[in-house]
Scaffold this motif. Structure first.
Motif, PDB file in Angstrom:
ATOM      1  N   SER A   6       0.830  -1.195   0.000  1.00  9.32           N
ATOM      2  CA  SER A   6       0.000   0.000   0.000  1.00  9.32           C
ATOM      3  C   SER A   6       0.870   1.253   0.000  1.00  9.32           C
ATOM      4  O   SER A   6       1.874   1.333   0.703  1.00  9.32           O
ATOM      5  CB  SER A   6      -0.915   0.025   1.233  1.00  9.32           C
ATOM      6  OG  SER A   6      -1.650   1.231   1.243  1.00  9.32           O
ATOM      7  N   LEU A   7       0.472   2.223  -0.791  1.00 16.43           N
ATOM      8  CA  LEU A   7       1.179   3.502  -0.855  1.00 16.43           C
ATOM      9  C   LEU A   7       0.536   4.551   0.042  1.00 16.43           C
ATOM     10  O   LEU A   7       0.977   5.697   0.058  1.00 16.43           O
ATOM     11  CB  LEU A   7       1.213   4.002  -2.302  1.00 16.43           C
ATOM     12  CG  LEU A   7       1.935   3.104  -3.306  1.00 16.43           C
ATOM     13  CD1 LEU A   7       1.828   3.691  -4.710  1.00 16.43           C
ATOM     14  CD2 LEU A   7       3.380   2.892  -2.917  1.00 16.43           C
ATOM     15  N   THR A   8      -0.496   4.182   0.784  1.00 12.66           N
ATOM     16  CA  THR A   8      -1.184   5.130   1.664  1.00 12.66           C
ATOM     17  C   THR A   8      -0.181   5.791   2.604  1.00 12.66           C
ATOM     18  O   THR A   8       0.614   5.125   3.254  1.00 12.66           O
ATOM     19  CB  THR A   8      -2.285   4.419   2.472  1.00 12.66           C
ATOM     20  OG1 THR A   8      -3.224   3.853   1.557  1.00 12.66           O
ATOM     21  CG2 THR A   8      -2.995   5.383   3.402  1.00 12.66           C
ATOM     22  N   HIS A  33      -4.966   3.853  -0.962  1.00 14.78           N
ATOM     23  CA  HIS A  33      -4.435   3.055  -2.070  1.00 14.78           C
ATOM     24  C   HIS A  33      -4.731   1.593  -1.777  1.00 14.78           C
ATOM     25  O   HIS A  33      -4.271   1.047  -0.784  1.00 14.78           O
ATOM     26  CB  HIS A  33      -2.928   3.291  -2.201  1.00 14.78           C
ATOM     27  CG  HIS A  33      -2.283   2.459  -3.261  1.00 14.78           C
ATOM     28  ND1 HIS A  33      -1.358   1.485  -2.966  1.00 14.78           N
ATOM     29  CD2 HIS A  33      -2.419   2.449  -4.614  1.00 14.78           C
ATOM     30  CE1 HIS A  33      -0.955   0.919  -4.089  1.00 14.78           C
ATOM     31  NE2 HIS A  33      -1.587   1.483  -5.100  1.00 14.78           N
ATOM     32  N   ASP A  34      -5.551   1.009  -2.627  1.00 13.43           N
ATOM     33  CA  ASP A  34      -5.877  -0.407  -2.488  1.00 13.43           C
ATOM     34  C   ASP A  34      -6.239  -0.962  -3.856  1.00 13.43           C
ATOM     35  O   ASP A  34      -6.039  -0.300  -4.874  1.00 13.43           O
ATOM     36  CB  ASP A  34      -6.991  -0.635  -1.452  1.00 13.43           C
ATOM     37  CG  ASP A  34      -8.278   0.094  -1.767  1.00 13.43           C
ATOM     38  OD1 ASP A  34      -8.553   0.378  -2.972  1.00 13.43           O
ATOM     39  OD2 ASP A  34      -9.044   0.394  -0.839  1.00 13.43           O
ATOM     40  N   GLU A  35      -6.789  -2.177  -3.890  1.00 15.72           N
ATOM     41  CA  GLU A  35      -7.104  -2.819  -5.173  1.00 15.72           C
ATOM     42  C   GLU A  35      -8.186  -2.088  -5.965  1.00 15.72           C
ATOM     43  O   GLU A  35      -8.353  -2.307  -7.161  1.00 15.72           O
ATOM     44  CB  GLU A  35      -7.494  -4.298  -4.971  1.00 15.72           C
ATOM     45  CG  GLU A  35      -8.742  -4.509  -4.161  1.00 15.72           C
ATOM     46  CD  GLU A  35      -8.545  -4.426  -2.646  1.00 15.72           C
ATOM     47  OE1 GLU A  35      -9.562  -4.311  -1.939  1.00 15.72           O
ATOM     48  OE2 GLU A  35      -7.399  -4.443  -2.168  1.00 15.72           O
ATOM     49  N   GLY A  97     -13.928  14.106  14.661  1.00 12.17           N
ATOM     50  CA  GLY A  97     -13.851  14.872  13.426  1.00 12.17           C
ATOM     51  C   GLY A  97     -12.554  14.679  12.659  1.00 12.17           C
ATOM     52  O   GLY A  97     -12.336  15.331  11.648  1.00 12.17           O
ATOM     53  N   TRP A  98     -11.691  13.768  13.125  1.00 11.41           N
ATOM     54  CA  TRP A  98     -10.416  13.502  12.455  1.00 11.41           C
ATOM     55  C   TRP A  98     -10.246  11.996  12.313  1.00 11.41           C
ATOM     56  O   TRP A  98     -10.477  11.246  13.264  1.00 11.41           O
ATOM     57  CB  TRP A  98      -9.265  14.077  13.273  1.00 11.41           C
ATOM     58  CG  TRP A  98      -7.890  13.901  12.692  1.00 11.41           C
ATOM     59  CD1 TRP A  98      -7.304  14.663  11.732  1.00 11.41           C
ATOM     60  CD2 TRP A  98      -6.908  12.917  13.063  1.00 11.41           C
ATOM     61  NE1 TRP A  98      -6.023  14.212  11.478  1.00 11.41           N
ATOM     62  CE2 TRP A  98      -5.755  13.143  12.291  1.00 11.41           C
ATOM     63  CE3 TRP A  98      -6.892  11.870  13.983  1.00 11.41           C
ATOM     64  CZ2 TRP A  98      -4.609  12.361  12.386  1.00 11.41           C
ATOM     65  CZ3 TRP A  98      -5.758  11.085  14.089  1.00 11.41           C
ATOM     66  CH2 TRP A  98      -4.619  11.338  13.300  1.00 11.41           C
ATOM     67  N   ARG A  99      -9.878  11.551  11.101  1.00 14.03           N
ATOM     68  CA  ARG A  99      -9.669  10.119  10.853  1.00 14.03           C
ATOM     69  C   ARG A  99      -8.247   9.896  10.355  1.00 14.03           C
ATOM     70  O   ARG A  99      -7.831  10.463   9.342  1.00 14.03           O
ATOM     71  CB  ARG A  99     -10.658   9.604   9.808  1.00 14.03           C
ATOM     72  CG  ARG A  99     -10.506   8.108   9.521  1.00 14.03           C
ATOM     73  CD  ARG A  99     -11.508   7.617   8.499  1.00 14.03           C
ATOM     74  NE  ARG A  99     -11.444   8.257   7.213  1.00 14.03           N
ATOM     75  CZ  ARG A  99     -10.626   7.870   6.214  1.00 14.03           C
ATOM     76  NH1 ARG A  99      -9.799   6.870   6.365  1.00 14.03           N
ATOM     77  NH2 ARG A  99     -10.659   8.517   5.067  1.00 14.03           N
ATOM     78  N   ARG A 100      -7.513   9.085  11.084  1.00 12.59           N
ATOM     79  CA  ARG A 100      -6.117   8.812  10.750  1.00 12.59           C
ATOM     80  C   ARG A 100      -5.998   8.184   9.362  1.00 12.59           C
ATOM     81  O   ARG A 100      -6.731   7.260   9.016  1.00 12.59           O
ATOM     82  CB  ARG A 100      -5.513   7.862  11.793  1.00 12.59           C
ATOM     83  CG  ARG A 100      -4.053   7.543  11.584  1.00 12.59           C
ATOM     84  CD  ARG A 100      -3.502   6.544  12.603  1.00 12.59           C
ATOM     85  NE  ARG A 100      -4.058   6.660  13.931  1.00 12.59           N
ATOM     86  CZ  ARG A 100      -3.700   7.564  14.843  1.00 12.59           C
ATOM     87  NH1 ARG A 100      -2.774   8.449  14.546  1.00 12.59           N
ATOM     88  NH2 ARG A 100      -4.271   7.587  16.030  1.00 12.59           N
ATOM     89  N   VAL A 101      -5.039   8.688   8.589  1.00 11.29           N
ATOM     90  CA  VAL A 101      -4.696   8.119   7.291  1.00 11.29           C
ATOM     91  C   VAL A 101      -3.394   7.343   7.435  1.00 11.29           C
ATOM     92  O   VAL A 101      -3.278   6.194   7.049  1.00 11.29           O
ATOM     93  CB  VAL A 101      -4.558   9.212   6.209  1.00 11.29           C
ATOM     94  CG1 VAL A 101      -3.936   8.663   4.941  1.00 11.29           C
ATOM     95  CG2 VAL A 101      -5.900   9.839   5.912  1.00 11.29           C
ATOM     96  N   HIS A 102      -2.399   8.024   8.031  1.00  7.53           N
ATOM     97  CA  HIS A 102      -1.078   7.425   8.197  1.00  7.53           C
ATOM     98  C   HIS A 102      -0.331   8.205   9.272  1.00  7.53           C
ATOM     99  O   HIS A 102      -0.164   9.420   9.144  1.00  7.53           O
ATOM    100  CB  HIS A 102      -0.310   7.480   6.876  1.00  7.53           C
ATOM    101  CG  HIS A 102       1.068   6.925   6.941  1.00  7.53           C
ATOM    102  ND1 HIS A 102       1.322   5.581   6.934  1.00  7.53           N
ATOM    103  CD2 HIS A 102       2.274   7.538   7.026  1.00  7.53           C
ATOM    104  CE1 HIS A 102       2.627   5.378   7.004  1.00  7.53           C
ATOM    105  NE2 HIS A 102       3.220   6.560   7.057  1.00  7.53           N
TER     106      HIS A 102
END
Length: 190
Positions: A6-8, A33-35, A97-102
């Motif tokens: 994954s490139l996330t 980034h996924d399938e 109100g915040w969602r972790r990406v990386h």
């Protein structure tokens, strides 16, 4: 797709060979980034539009320059908020109100009241639109040599001098990739 592939959370840095004017010297933060495909935002395309002109209350939380950035060529009439929450990577409960990406980088719910997040945010950037790729499309571009893939740093999201971000990201790489930072804007003048 495995977690390893994954490139996330990573950066795509446009190579000098990339011919698409939407991505000339672009630095893209990959948010997903996924399938099923990939989604990211261009970190170094400020617009002249102040954040407060389109999202009341969020301008005071946006880092310098306090303008909206063009996140990519897709859905320019939509807005995405990307923010760094200091300590966000340490396993603390994510602020509402915040969602972790990386790591400490995440997406902000722009429908939430800005004051709900004000004390938690280290930096915030607002993007109009995004960059998107269908299944396998980004992988094909990588094979074609359109992008360098490098690790992101939380400060990339809020770089106060976005016009220098392409060179700065390349310059901090090791080996020959750092030399690409010196590539002239117009190679025909060399």
């Amino acid at each position: 797709m495995t977690e390893v592939s994954s490139l996330t959370g990573r950066l795509l840095v446009a190579t000098p060979a990339l011919a698409d004017p939407n991505f000339d010297r672009a630095v893209v933060l990959i948010l997903d980034h996924d399938e099923e495909g990939s989604l990211g935002v261009v970190l170094n395309r400020p617009t002249p539009v102040d954040v407060n002109d389109i999202l009341e209350g969020w301008g005071d939380l946006a880092g310098e320059p306090g303008v909206v950035f063009q996140g990519g060529p897709v859905s320019l009439d939509s807005a995405l908020g990307v923010a760094v929450v200091p300590g966000g990577a340490t396993g603390q409960a994510a602020p509402l109100g915040w969602r972790r990406v990386h790591g400490a980088i995440g997406l902000v719910d722009l429908e939430a009241p800005p004051e709900l997040l004000a004390s938690a945010l280290g930096s915030l950037r607002i993007f109009a639109g995004y960059a998107g790729w269908g299944p396998g499309q980004l992988e094909d571009e990588l094979v074609d040599g359109a992008w360098y893939v490098v690790e992101s740093e939380p400060g990339d999201v809020s770089c106060p001098a976005p016009e220098r971000l392409w060179r700065e990201v390349l310059r901090r790489q090791r080996g020959e990739l750092a030399m690409v930072a010196t590539y002239p804007d117009d190679p025909s003048l060399n």
